[in-house]
Write a protein that holds these residues in place. Sequence first.
Motif, PDB file in Angstrom:
ATOM      1  N   ASP A 167       0.812  -1.218   0.000  1.00  0.00           N
ATOM      2  CA  ASP A 167       0.000   0.000   0.000  1.00  0.00           C
ATOM      3  C   ASP A 167       0.844   1.267   0.000  1.00  0.00           C
ATOM      4  O   ASP A 167       0.398   2.314   0.456  1.00  0.00           O
ATOM      5  CB  ASP A 167      -0.943   0.009   1.195  1.00  0.00           C
ATOM      6  N   VAL A 168       2.055   1.217  -0.564  1.00  0.00           N
ATOM      7  CA  VAL A 168       2.937   2.378  -0.534  1.00  0.00           C
ATOM      8  C   VAL A 168       2.367   3.531  -1.364  1.00  0.00           C
ATOM      9  O   VAL A 168       2.441   4.700  -0.971  1.00  0.00           O
ATOM     10  CB  VAL A 168       4.358   2.000  -1.009  1.00  0.00           C
ATOM     11  N   LEU A 169       1.773   3.218  -2.514  1.00  0.00           N
ATOM     12  CA  LEU A 169       1.187   4.271  -3.340  1.00  0.00           C
ATOM     13  C   LEU A 169      -0.006   4.903  -2.613  1.00  0.00           C
ATOM     14  O   LEU A 169      -0.156   6.131  -2.601  1.00  0.00           O
ATOM     15  CB  LEU A 169       0.731   3.712  -4.693  1.00  0.00           C
ATOM     16  N   TYR A 170      -0.815   4.065  -2.000  1.00  0.00           N
ATOM     17  CA  TYR A 170      -1.999   4.552  -1.286  1.00  0.00           C
ATOM     18  C   TYR A 170      -1.593   5.488  -0.153  1.00  0.00           C
ATOM     19  O   TYR A 170      -2.136   6.601  -0.032  1.00  0.00           O
ATOM     20  CB  TYR A 170      -2.788   3.367  -0.740  1.00  0.00           C
ATOM     21  N   ARG A 171      -0.643   5.072   0.666  1.00  0.00           N
ATOM     22  CA  ARG A 171      -0.232   5.886   1.817  1.00  0.00           C
ATOM     23  C   ARG A 171       0.402   7.203   1.370  1.00  0.00           C
ATOM     24  O   ARG A 171       0.125   8.260   1.931  1.00  0.00           O
ATOM     25  CB  ARG A 171       0.737   5.089   2.694  1.00  0.00           C
ATOM     26  N   THR A 172       1.237   7.118   0.325  1.00  0.00           N
ATOM     27  CA  THR A 172       1.877   8.336  -0.175  1.00  0.00           C
ATOM     28  C   THR A 172       0.846   9.306  -0.742  1.00  0.00           C
ATOM     29  O   THR A 172       0.923  10.523  -0.525  1.00  0.00           O
ATOM     30  CB  THR A 172       2.905   7.988  -1.270  1.00  0.00           C
ATOM     31  N   ALA A 173      -0.138   8.761  -1.468  1.00  0.00           N
ATOM     32  CA  ALA A 173      -1.177   9.608  -2.066  1.00  0.00           C
ATOM     33  C   ALA A 173      -2.009  10.305  -0.995  1.00  0.00           C
ATOM     34  O   ALA A 173      -2.305  11.509  -1.102  1.00  0.00           O
ATOM     35  CB  ALA A 173      -2.073   8.770  -2.970  1.00  0.00           C
ATOM     36  N   VAL A 174      -2.391   9.571   0.035  1.00  0.00           N
ATOM     37  CA  VAL A 174      -3.190  10.156   1.111  1.00  0.00           C
ATOM     38  C   VAL A 174      -2.393  11.236   1.831  1.00  0.00           C
ATOM     39  O   VAL A 174      -2.925  12.301   2.176  1.00  0.00           O
ATOM     40  CB  VAL A 174      -3.662   9.062   2.087  1.00  0.00           C
ATOM     41  N   ASP A 175      -1.103  10.955   2.030  1.00  0.00           N
ATOM     42  CA  ASP A 175      -0.250  11.959   2.670  1.00  0.00           C
ATOM     43  C   ASP A 175      -0.155  13.234   1.826  1.00  0.00           C
ATOM     44  O   ASP A 175      -0.010  14.336   2.375  1.00  0.00           O
ATOM     45  CB  ASP A 175       1.157  11.391   2.900  1.00  0.00           C
ATOM     46  N   ARG A 176      -0.227  13.077   0.513  1.00  0.00           N
ATOM     47  CA  ARG A 176      -0.151  14.241  -0.381  1.00  0.00           C
ATOM     48  C   ARG A 176      -1.500  14.960  -0.503  1.00  0.00           C
ATOM     49  O   ARG A 176      -1.607  15.958  -1.214  1.00  0.00           O
ATOM     50  CB  ARG A 176       0.306  13.797  -1.768  1.00  0.00           C
ATOM     51  N   GLY A 177      -2.541  14.426   0.132  1.00  0.00           N
ATOM     52  CA  GLY A 177      -3.834  15.097   0.119  1.00  0.00           C
ATOM     53  C   GLY A 177      -4.837  14.545  -0.863  1.00  0.00           C
ATOM     54  O   GLY A 177      -5.933  15.102  -1.028  1.00  0.00           O
ATOM     55  N   PHE A 178      -4.512  13.441  -1.544  1.00  0.00           N
ATOM     56  CA  PHE A 178      -5.461  12.835  -2.476  1.00  0.00           C
ATOM     57  C   PHE A 178      -6.489  12.008  -1.707  1.00  0.00           C
ATOM     58  O   PHE A 178      -6.150  11.307  -0.753  1.00  0.00           O
ATOM     59  CB  PHE A 178      -4.744  11.950  -3.505  1.00  0.00           C
ATOM     60  N   SER A 179      -7.728  12.072  -2.148  1.00  0.00           N
ATOM     61  CA  SER A 179      -8.815  11.379  -1.464  1.00  0.00           C
ATOM     62  C   SER A 179      -8.813   9.891  -1.805  1.00  0.00           C
ATOM     63  O   SER A 179      -8.557   9.497  -2.949  1.00  0.00           O
ATOM     64  CB  SER A 179     -10.156  11.994  -1.859  1.00  0.00           C
ATOM     65  N   GLU A 180      -9.097   9.088  -0.805  1.00  0.00           N
ATOM     66  CA  GLU A 180      -9.238   7.647  -1.019  1.00  0.00           C
ATOM     67  C   GLU A 180     -10.308   7.351  -2.074  1.00  0.00           C
ATOM     68  O   GLU A 180     -10.192   6.398  -2.846  1.00  0.00           O
ATOM     69  CB  GLU A 180      -9.599   6.969   0.306  1.00  0.00           C
ATOM     70  N   LYS A 181     -11.324   8.179  -2.127  1.00  0.00           N
ATOM     71  CA  LYS A 181     -12.428   7.999  -3.078  1.00  0.00           C
ATOM     72  C   LYS A 181     -11.908   7.918  -4.511  1.00  0.00           C
ATOM     73  O   LYS A 181     -12.329   7.049  -5.295  1.00  0.00           O
ATOM     74  CB  LYS A 181     -13.411   9.171  -2.944  1.00  0.00           C
ATOM     75  N   TYR A 182     -10.958   8.793  -4.867  1.00  0.00           N
ATOM     76  CA  TYR A 182     -10.479   8.838  -6.245  1.00  0.00           C
ATOM     77  C   TYR A 182      -9.400   7.790  -6.507  1.00  0.00           C
ATOM     78  O   TYR A 182      -9.232   7.350  -7.643  1.00  0.00           O
ATOM     79  CB  TYR A 182      -9.987  10.241  -6.569  1.00  0.00           C
ATOM     80  N   LEU A 183      -8.680   7.404  -5.487  1.00  0.00           N
ATOM     81  CA  LEU A 183      -7.728   6.292  -5.647  1.00  0.00           C
ATOM     82  C   LEU A 183      -8.465   4.999  -5.953  1.00  0.00           C
ATOM     83  O   LEU A 183      -7.997   4.172  -6.745  1.00  0.00           O
ATOM     84  CB  LEU A 183      -6.890   6.144  -4.376  1.00  0.00           C
ATOM     85  N   LEU A 184      -9.638   4.826  -5.353  1.00  0.00           N
ATOM     86  CA  LEU A 184     -10.460   3.641  -5.619  1.00  0.00           C
ATOM     87  C   LEU A 184     -11.203   3.781  -6.944  1.00  0.00           C
ATOM     88  O   LEU A 184     -11.325   2.815  -7.712  1.00  0.00           O
ATOM     89  CB  LEU A 184     -11.460   3.424  -4.480  1.00  0.00           C
TER      90      LEU A 184
END
Length: 721
Positions: A167-184
């Motif tokens: 989940d490295v991409l997920y954690r990095t994205a959330v830390d950068r302010g991207f919403s989980e909604k759009y990652l999914l």
Amino acid sequence: MRLIDQVTVQRILDTADIVEVVSDFVSLKRRGANYIGLCPFHNERTPSFSVSKSKGICKCFSCGKGGSPVNFVMEHEQMSFNEALRYLAKKYNIEIVEQDMTEEQRDKERDRENMFAVNEWAMQQFESNLTGTADGREIGLTYFRHRGISDEMIKKFHLGYALEQSDVLYRTAVDRGFSEKYLLATGLCARTDKGRVYDRFRGRVIYPVQTLSGKVVAFGGRTLKTDKSVAKYVNSPESDIYLKRKVLYGLYQAKQSIVKKDHCYLVEGYMDVISMYQSGVTNVVASSGTSLTTEQVSLIHRFTENVTVIYDSDAAGIKASLRGIDMLLAEGLNVKVVQFPEGEDPDSFAQSHSSSEVEEYLAIHATDFIKFKSDILMDGVENDPVRRSEAITEIVRSIAHIPREITRNVYVQECARNFNFDEKVLQRQVAKFYEEIREKEGHEREKAAVDISPERQASQGVAAKPASSSKETLDESAFLRPFETGLLKLAVKYGLLPFCDVSDADGSTVTFTVLQYIADELAADGIVFRNPDCNYVFNEIVTLAETRWPADYQAKSKSLEALRAREFEDGIMHIRDTATDIGSINAMEQQLRETVDSDFTRRLDSFAVDYLSQTLLSHPDESVRRLANDLLIEKYQLSKVHTKFSHIETEQEQLLDLVPRKLFELKDAILCLRLRAVRGEMSHASDFTMVMELMKRQKEIEDLRKELAKLIGDRVISPRR
């Protein structure tokens, strides 16, 4: 987020000069009232691209492409409608006034933009991983270099690597302010049944998938593990921004080369595209391992009519892909096929041969689709009459997909020679298959009319049909389409011109325009266009005529009246400066008055003729623009040899004959369908009384058709005096 205000849109459309817009991309030379140049949409040596400054449209007399300034920019620069409007606004220094979106529009646009943003960020992360991490360099970069991919190609196609951590991409994205909604939503991440979010592409080399404009909509990931239980490829799921049937891998990089070379090579996978591109074959795209779709074929056709399909040596895969050839033929494309030697595919062949060797092989081994299908389907069936006939039937079925009759006939002759077969038998079979294909296309084209919601049906004036009658509805719509488009063409081109005088019940006379006459005739018989796109466009022009047209016509009249006054005043001053006696002054003033009045009428009529056409050609709805383009942009023009020494009556001059004729032809076609339905009921009727009633109805319809047959060739209305 806001939309461009409609007033601003209209100002852009009114300001944009088609000659100035096209001249930014095409060298134009004046020829009479128009301008001409080499078509930017296909290669040609003789100019056939005509630009009409007065009408505000352009068209190619060879390939048929063209349209309004907005449509030209959209087509040439592969922009969306709003992007093209903003481009033109910037060109003409028009300040863009925006209006608030509805809450629903705002939410939808926000979601799309956020999905594009997270995909763009993810692509940069994957690229960074490839060269900026130890695993990326040792695993991903080593793999690409082992496959012979250069650093230039890695950069051009934005190749990357997804780290192995779950989940490295997920954690990095959330830390950068991207919403989980759009990652999914984009498919970059997924959720387990227990609710844990994980990276979809972990431990894989990455191939970003881009739109025509370069936006990242999806990713393909290839595992480098040898474990058979692990899927070799994982691709992004479809989403609000990604429909795989509408995307061709590599088209963003190849589109300019395809246009320049007027040729497209079609391969199967990511590496096939990249290796071929690296070898110098830059006009190459891929269907990304999926079956070719009609949308993908249409994408290719936007850039060229010439396609070479490249297959590897896998016979099973080739047979499974033969359907794609039929789809390309049905689009009217010129199709060639290349097959690589045993054990080779486009990727391996490009890597093991020089650029000149690859290009030479493609040029020498490109073969006609008939020979290719013959070699595949006839292999091993020479002594089996049944299988041989089946193979010939399949080849004939492919020929039937070709829309041009002359081309079909040429291929039938070639097929007859190749197989020593009776040409007449093949012609009959082709004709049968051709009708079946046209009928099927009618079903598919009208399927939306059966499936659309009741609300949209109501807005388009389409009566809801029970499910049991849907096939009949599709058959009827396809049959009526040429009659509906023929009438609609006249309504769009000349709908606002005065047409005839009609007497009311109180004896007063009312002048009807062409559009009013057509609408009144259709309403009197309760006729609604059965093809939803035709019905939608007809309703659009009726609405335009009732709402925007009166005010626009009045404004145009005032401006032309002012122009007439200025021209008359300038003419009077010139007469006074040059005339020598009172008699000459009076005669010249009378001639001047007649001239400026004639120019005023001509300019106002021209405005009326072009009003609906230009509005539809710049309509925000792509389906409206497409149909308007088909109706209005003539592919061919009459040769000057036929018009040099005699006057050829124009379509506008024949309106008094053409409009009633097209109406009668449509009504006759509707009666023909009713007659067919009655005969169908008679064939199943068992009750004598019912049979007699049906026979009576049949006689009534036949009598009506006889009356229409008498009218179709006659002028039945009085022209407006």
